[in-house]
Design a protein around this motif. Structure first.
Motif, mmCIF file in Angstrom:
data_model
loop_
_atom_site.group_PDB
_atom_site.id
_atom_site.type_symbol
_atom_site.label_atom_id
_atom_site.label_comp_id
_atom_site.label_asym_id
_atom_site.label_seq_id
_atom_site.Cartn_x
_atom_site.Cartn_y
_atom_site.Cartn_z
ATOM 1 N N MET A 130 32.585 -7.033 58.134
ATOM 2 C CA MET A 130 32.544 -7.946 56.990
ATOM 3 C C MET A 130 33.670 -8.968 57.127
ATOM 4 N N ASN A 131 33.357 -10.225 57.282
ATOM 5 C CA ASN A 131 34.355 -11.274 57.428
ATOM 6 C C ASN A 131 34.621 -11.920 56.071
ATOM 7 N N LEU A 132 35.884 -11.857 55.608
ATOM 8 C CA LEU A 132 36.243 -12.378 54.300
ATOM 9 C C LEU A 132 37.284 -13.485 54.455
ATOM 10 N N PRO A 133 37.256 -14.505 53.569
ATOM 11 C CA PRO A 133 38.250 -15.578 53.655
ATOM 12 C C PRO A 133 39.634 -15.123 53.215
ATOM 13 N N TYR A 134 39.748 -13.932 52.651
ATOM 14 C CA TYR A 134 41.030 -13.393 52.208
ATOM 15 C C TYR A 134 41.001 -11.890 52.456
ATOM 16 N N GLU A 135 42.159 -11.296 52.405
ATOM 17 C CA GLU A 135 42.235 -9.858 52.613
ATOM 18 C C GLU A 135 42.334 -9.154 51.265
ATOM 19 N N PRO A 136 41.314 -8.424 50.869
ATOM 20 C CA PRO A 136 41.372 -7.727 49.583
ATOM 21 C C PRO A 136 42.305 -6.527 49.669
ATOM 22 N N ASP A 137 42.658 -6.011 48.501
ATOM 23 C CA ASP A 137 43.484 -4.802 48.476
ATOM 24 C C ASP A 137 42.698 -3.594 48.960
ATOM 25 N N ALA A 182 38.611 -2.510 50.518
ATOM 26 C CA ALA A 182 37.273 -2.932 50.939
ATOM 27 C C ALA A 182 36.423 -1.695 51.176
ATOM 28 N N PHE A 183 35.242 -1.685 50.583
ATOM 29 C CA PHE A 183 34.287 -0.583 50.766
ATOM 30 C C PHE A 183 33.182 -1.047 51.702
ATOM 31 N N GLY A 184 32.750 -0.154 52.573
ATOM 32 C CA GLY A 184 31.672 -0.475 53.492
ATOM 33 C C GLY A 184 30.876 0.762 53.849
ATOM 34 N N VAL A 185 29.855 0.590 54.693
ATOM 35 C CA VAL A 185 28.993 1.690 55.119
ATOM 36 C C VAL A 185 29.017 1.767 56.638
ATOM 37 N N HIS A 186 29.361 2.930 57.160
ATOM 38 C CA HIS A 186 29.323 3.166 58.592
ATOM 39 C C HIS A 186 28.032 3.925 58.910
ATOM 40 N N PRO A 187 27.300 3.537 59.957
ATOM 41 C CA PRO A 187 26.002 4.173 60.216
ATOM 42 C C PRO A 187 26.092 5.674 60.478
ATOM 43 N N ASP A 188 27.230 6.142 60.992
ATOM 44 C CA ASP A 188 27.361 7.575 61.298
ATOM 45 C C ASP A 188 28.270 8.309 60.316
ATOM 46 N N THR A 244 42.354 -6.637 44.017
ATOM 47 C CA THR A 244 41.121 -7.254 44.513
ATOM 48 C C THR A 244 40.332 -6.242 45.339
ATOM 49 N N VAL A 245 39.004 -6.274 45.148
ATOM 50 C CA VAL A 245 38.116 -5.315 45.818
ATOM 51 C C VAL A 245 36.944 -6.070 46.426
ATOM 52 N N ALA A 246 36.571 -5.671 47.621
ATOM 53 C CA ALA A 246 35.359 -6.192 48.271
ATOM 54 C C ALA A 246 34.470 -5.008 48.630
ATOM 55 N N ALA A 247 33.153 -5.200 48.517
ATOM 56 C CA ALA A 247 32.216 -4.103 48.814
ATOM 57 C C ALA A 247 31.010 -4.642 49.549
ATOM 58 N N ASP A 248 30.600 -3.921 50.563
ATOM 59 C CA ASP A 248 29.389 -4.253 51.310
ATOM 60 C C ASP A 248 28.178 -3.961 50.421
#
Length: 256
Positions: free
Chosen positions: A1-8, A10-16, A76-80
């Motif tokens: 996930m490419n973001l213009p800023y660095e959130p405190d 970040a949530f994402g999903v890993h396939p495994d 700040t939070v970012a989520a996939d």
């Protein structure tokens, strides 16, 4: 996930590995909140992970609850968005899997009704609930049918009885969907618009719910076997017990 800023956070999903969380630094508050919501730190990967076997709903709730807590603290939070995508329902080899889509919130749809003024707009919201592939009514029917199959797989008298009871409930859900479809069609052709001086929907009292007397499991099972959406509910119950059938009836649900 490419973001213009660095959130405190970040949530994402890993396939495994499943749902993961990455933090900008090692502040204790970030660690405390994530652990509170069942994330565990992996030193090898330098990320927080939920258990791989965590159910989809539990994972979404954990991310949502942690996000609210972080945002309330001014972080700040970012989520996939893929976190919201449910896993496919298992199917047999000869049945195509349904396309997964983000879940539909009945609470959100109910909230939408408070802002609508035209009958046709209400019909559109109701149509979302009745959608053949992703509507709440059809999903509920499929869930109950699957629960019935689970009970029948026990291959015990109690399992078969409860499975039959659940399939009857699924039949009533399908019947409810048909009645809602009738109401949706009526709304779609009504030219009515809510008057400008009408009271807010929150001020209109909801109809009273009639209390249903508590009954035993045996009585519920008997009622399930004897009930039918074509028989008025006001008719008295048969005087003698209906014989129990060990064979589960075919599912009456609509083709989806």
């Amino acid at each position: 996930m490419n973001l213009p800023y660095e959130p405190d956070v970040a949530f994402g999903v890993h396939p495994d590995l499943g749902v993961a969380a990455a933090v900008a630094d090692d502040r204790p508050h970030l660690d405390d909140v994530l652990r509170k919501h069942h994330f565990r730190y992996s030193q090898d990967l330098d990320v927080y992970l939920l258990p791989k076997d965590a159910p989809y709903n539990a994972s979404v709730q954990a991310v949502a609850a942690a996000t609210r807590e972080f945002q309330d603290a001014g972080l700040t939070v970012a989520a996939d968005p893929r976190i919201m995508l449910p896993p496919p329902i298992p199917t047999s080899d000869d049945v195509a899997a349904r396309t997964t889509q983000p879940g539909q919130s009945l609470t959100a749809l109910t909230g939408e009704l408070h802002e609508l003024r035209r009958s046709a707009d209400v019909a559109e919201v109701l149509e979302q609930i009745l959608d053949e592939h992703h509507g709440a009514v059809g999903d509920l029917e499929e869930f109950i049918d699957t629960a019935a199959a689970w009970c029948e797989r026990l291959d015990t008298p109690n399992g078969r009885e409860l499975g039959q009871h659940l399939r009857t409930i699924a039949h009533h859900v399908a019947f409810l969907g048909d009645r809602l479809a009738d109401a949706q069609l009526d709304l779609s052709v009504m030219p009515d618009v809510t008057p400008q001086d009408a009271p807010p929907l929150t001020d209109v009292p909801l109809p009273a719910r009639h209390e249903i007397p508590s009954v035993t499991h045996t009585a519920r099972s008997r009622a399930a076997v004897a009930s039918s959406p074509n028989r008025p509910t006001g008719l008295p119950a048969p005087p003698e017990e209906v014989p129990r059938s060990t064979a589960a009836p075919p599912s009456p649900r609509r083709t989806r």
